[in-house]
Design a protein around this motif. Structure first.
Motif, PDB file in Angstrom:
ATOM      1  N   HIS A 302       0.918  -1.021   0.283  1.00 17.87           N
ATOM      2  CA  HIS A 302       0.134   0.286   0.047  1.00 17.87           C
ATOM      3  C   HIS A 302       0.971   1.336  -0.050  1.00 17.87           C
ATOM      4  O   HIS A 302       1.840   1.387   0.802  1.00 17.87           O
ATOM      5  CB  HIS A 302      -0.834  -0.061   1.341  1.00 17.87           C
ATOM      6  CG  HIS A 302      -2.152   0.860   1.265  1.00 17.87           C
ATOM      7  ND1 HIS A 302      -1.915   2.392   1.207  1.00 17.87           N
ATOM      8  CD2 HIS A 302      -3.300   0.789   0.714  1.00 17.87           C
ATOM      9  CE1 HIS A 302      -3.216   2.986   1.385  1.00 17.87           C
ATOM     10  NE2 HIS A 302      -3.886   1.929   0.778  1.00 17.87           N
ATOM     11  N   GLY A 303       0.770   2.208  -0.812  1.00 17.70           N
ATOM     12  CA  GLY A 303       1.637   3.305  -1.187  1.00 17.70           C
ATOM     13  C   GLY A 303       1.582   4.185   0.298  1.00 17.70           C
ATOM     14  O   GLY A 303       2.750   4.767   0.524  1.00 17.70           O
ATOM     15  N   GLU A 304       0.512   4.470   0.760  1.00 17.73           N
ATOM     16  CA  GLU A 304       0.418   5.265   1.794  1.00 17.73           C
ATOM     17  C   GLU A 304       1.148   4.593   3.091  1.00 17.73           C
ATOM     18  O   GLU A 304       1.796   5.228   3.670  1.00 17.73           O
ATOM     19  CB  GLU A 304      -1.070   5.683   2.113  1.00 17.73           C
ATOM     20  CG  GLU A 304      -1.135   6.285   3.564  1.00 17.73           C
ATOM     21  CD  GLU A 304      -0.568   7.871   3.451  1.00 17.73           C
ATOM     22  OE1 GLU A 304       0.073   8.327   4.268  1.00 17.73           O
ATOM     23  OE2 GLU A 304      -0.248   8.428   2.266  1.00 17.73           O
ATOM     24  N   ASP A 459      -3.786   5.340  -4.185  1.00 18.17           N
ATOM     25  CA  ASP A 459      -2.894   4.427  -3.740  1.00 18.17           C
ATOM     26  C   ASP A 459      -1.480   4.523  -4.419  1.00 18.17           C
ATOM     27  O   ASP A 459      -1.152   3.638  -5.052  1.00 18.17           O
ATOM     28  CB  ASP A 459      -3.092   2.896  -3.468  1.00 18.17           C
ATOM     29  CG  ASP A 459      -2.415   2.244  -2.567  1.00 18.17           C
ATOM     30  OD1 ASP A 459      -1.490   2.784  -1.796  1.00 18.17           O
ATOM     31  OD2 ASP A 459      -2.427   0.991  -2.641  1.00 18.17           O
ATOM     32  N   ASN A 477       2.888   3.628  -8.571  1.00 19.84           N
ATOM     33  CA  ASN A 477       1.309   3.210  -8.336  1.00 19.84           C
ATOM     34  C   ASN A 477       1.153   1.723  -7.711  1.00 19.84           C
ATOM     35  O   ASN A 477       1.851   0.681  -8.173  1.00 19.84           O
ATOM     36  CB  ASN A 477       0.668   3.064  -9.973  1.00 19.84           C
ATOM     37  CG  ASN A 477      -0.603   2.603 -10.003  1.00 19.84           C
ATOM     38  OD1 ASN A 477      -1.257   2.603  -8.895  1.00 19.84           O
ATOM     39  ND2 ASN A 477      -1.328   2.297 -11.124  1.00 19.84           N
ATOM     40  N   THR A 479      -1.442   0.010  -7.489  1.00 21.21           N
ATOM     41  CA  THR A 479      -2.698  -0.556  -7.736  1.00 21.21           C
ATOM     42  C   THR A 479      -2.660  -1.391  -8.857  1.00 21.21           C
ATOM     43  O   THR A 479      -1.625  -1.271  -9.690  1.00 21.21           O
ATOM     44  CB  THR A 479      -3.928   0.700  -7.756  1.00 21.21           C
ATOM     45  OG1 THR A 479      -3.764   1.038  -9.106  1.00 21.21           O
ATOM     46  CG2 THR A 479      -3.871   1.457  -6.741  1.00 21.21           C
TER      47      THR A 479
END
Length: 530
Positions: A302-304, A459, A477, A479
């Motif tokens: 998850h990017g965050e 995300d 990215n 996702t």
């Protein structure tokens, strides 16, 4: 950058010697096998991986209770891996290619077969009795306190020695008794070990479990709130008594002073502490130069989550400190296995090699090897880590690793995931790794620049790396769908330098209002002079 700070620019590569390359057909990797493959790591051209240093996991004599982390002689090479002459040849050949050599330094414990421990357990009156941590049984005859081994299968951190009637402490297996670092003679003996390898030309040490070297001198129970914990846990009001004690920093400062006598050597800490407030105490000051950021490899896809983790440490570190980033090691499941796809492994590679820190690549990550747990009955490791340590996939039939029976079977995808196959394909993960490492070598912003994360919808993890004359935008990215990102404060367009997707045309201008990322894509965009 001063002479002794070469590591700030470096890309590290971890080699697990048993699994890298076997030169004599016995099925076990060895030091001469590593020498034969140094050109894969860096031959001075972009046709190689381009790494700057190798970290060698233990190759010392060992009864293998914990696959080399139980050492019976700190100043020798286990015959299964070769000889000291082979080690010297490895250092010479690596240095000839501009590759530094880092060796594992295991200071918390030895093997039960180490002469120090053999003498220590021979008699309570032994001159080396207090080189280790011994204690009388509790009133009920059980262990002296409630400390636990880091390995669940090993139960308590104490084993009773029937001959002398006392328990000895072992933070890991019963085959790994803990040294007593409060004893000045232990410190003197280990300094001799440091100098032995530094005098042979090693460029530094990876410090095994650096946070465990000191224990509570009174051997008090861990408080009830953390008594269940086998490894470090964060707690707002109590500390565990068998690790992460303030006195450990005295040892690490002593090591740093010794390294400083040799001019350009460095220490990388394994400090399994996910609490950034405590982790930052271990590196960037007068102790170890750098340490692994443990929380980094604990994140979900998850990017965050990655942004929050990277920013959290960045906000607590000393201003000039650099962490080391890795997503797999001999202890940590491989990236493709953990995150589920080769496409995600490509994004992870770009992230690790573009953050402000020291990237470390575990052998086989550059081709996307997966965990491959052995068949039932062939399990070997006490903590179930065999699957992360399978032999390197050099070619489609396994003979590139050994002409004999490998000590662990290769992964089931050997025919598809191997160096020989990927070296022929410009679309392969290996080709991407080479491009990323060599691009980083030529980029002031990636090697020495500042880092600032940017807000991005969806995300994504987006950040700037900046140095005088160079600004790079990294957009990732996380996702499986297209994602448009338009961070504020940027120029309307930039030149796409690299993409994790082979079908993205690079070297051309792309709009940043917004920048559209393909599913599972990462890009590096040059924004122009700053």
């Amino acid at each position: 950058m001063t002479h002794d700070e070469w590591w700030r620019d470096a890309v590290l590569y971890q080699i697990y010697p048993r699994s890298f390359a076997d030169s004599d057909g016995d099925g076990i990797g060895d030091l001469p096998g590593i020498v034969k493959h140094l050109d894969h790591l860096n031959d001075g051209t972009p046709g190689s991986l381009g790494v700057d240093a190798v970290w060698l996991s233990p190759f010392y004599p060992s009864p293998q209770a914990d696959f080399g982390y139980d050492i019976s002689d700190h100043q020798a090479v286990d015959p299964v891996f070769g000889t000291l002459a082979d080690f010297d040849e490895l250092v010479e050949q690596a240095h000839a290619r501009g590759i530094r050599v880092i060796v594992d330094l295991v200071m918390n414990h030895t093997a039960v077969t180490h002469p120090w421990f053999t003498e220590s357990r021979s008699d309570r009156a032994s001159a080396k009795r207090d080189w280790y941590i011994w204690a009388d049984p509790a009133p009920d005859g059980g262990p002296p306190n409630n400390w636990l081994s880091a390995f669940e299968r090993c139960g308590p951190a104490w084993t009773l020695d029937q001959a002398t009637g006392q328990y000895y402490l072992h933070s890991f297996t019963p085959g790994q008794p803990d040294l007593n670092w409060r004893n000045p003679r232990v410190r003197d003996a280990m300094r001799a070990v440091w100098r032995f390898w530094l005098d042979r030309g090693v460029d530094g040490f990876r410090i095994d479990v650096a946070h465990r070297l000191m224990k509570d001198p009174e051997l008090r129970d861990n408080p009830p709130e953390v008594a269940h914990a086998r490894r470090h846990v964060s707690h707002p009001s109590v500390r565990q008594r068998n690790l992460d004690l303030p006195e450990v920093h005295d040892i690490l400062r002593d090591l740093r002073r010794t390294l400083g006598e040799y001019g350009d050597r460095f220490a990388l800490g394994e400090v399994p502490i996910s609490d950034d407030a405590r982790l930052v105490e271990y590196f960037g000051g007068d102790g170890m130069q750098t340490a692994f950021h443990m929380a980094y490899w604990e994140q979900p896809w998850h990017g965050e989550a990655f942004r929050r983790t990277v920013d959290g440490l960045a906000g607590r570190m000393r201003p000039d400190a650099l962490p080391t980033y890795a997503l797999a090691t001999h202890d940590i499941s491989r990236t493709v296995t953990r995150y589920g796809s080769p496409e995600r492994a490509r994004v992870a590679a770009m992230m690790t090699l573009t953050l402000r820190g020291v990237p470390c690549v575990y052998y086989g990550e550059e081709i996307g090897m997966r965990d491959a747990p052995p068949p039932a009955g062939r399990e070997l490791d006490v903590d179930g880590r065999d699957g992360t340590r399978v032999p390197m996939h050099w070619d489609a039939d396994g003979t590139g690793f050994t002409t004999g029976e490998p000590w662990l079977p290769p992964g089931p995808d050997l025919a598809e995931v191997n160096v020989a196959r990927q070296a022929r394909s410009p679309e392969s993960l290996l080709h991407l790794y080479r491009r990323l490492v060599w691009y980083r070598r030529g980029s002031q912003a990636l090697r020495r620049g500042t880092y600032r994360s940017l807000d991005a919808p969806g995300d994504a993890f987006v950040y700037l790396r900046s140095a005088p004359g160079e600004r790079l935008l990294v957009a990732l990215n996380f996702t499986d769908r297209p994602l448009a990102v338009a961070p504020g404060g940027l120029p309307p367009s930039g030149r796409v330098e690299l993409s994790t997707r082979p079908d993205r045309e690079t070297g051309r201008q792309a709009s940043l209002r917004p920048l559209t990322l393909a599913p599972d894509e990462g890009v590096i965009v040059r924004l122009g002079d700053s």
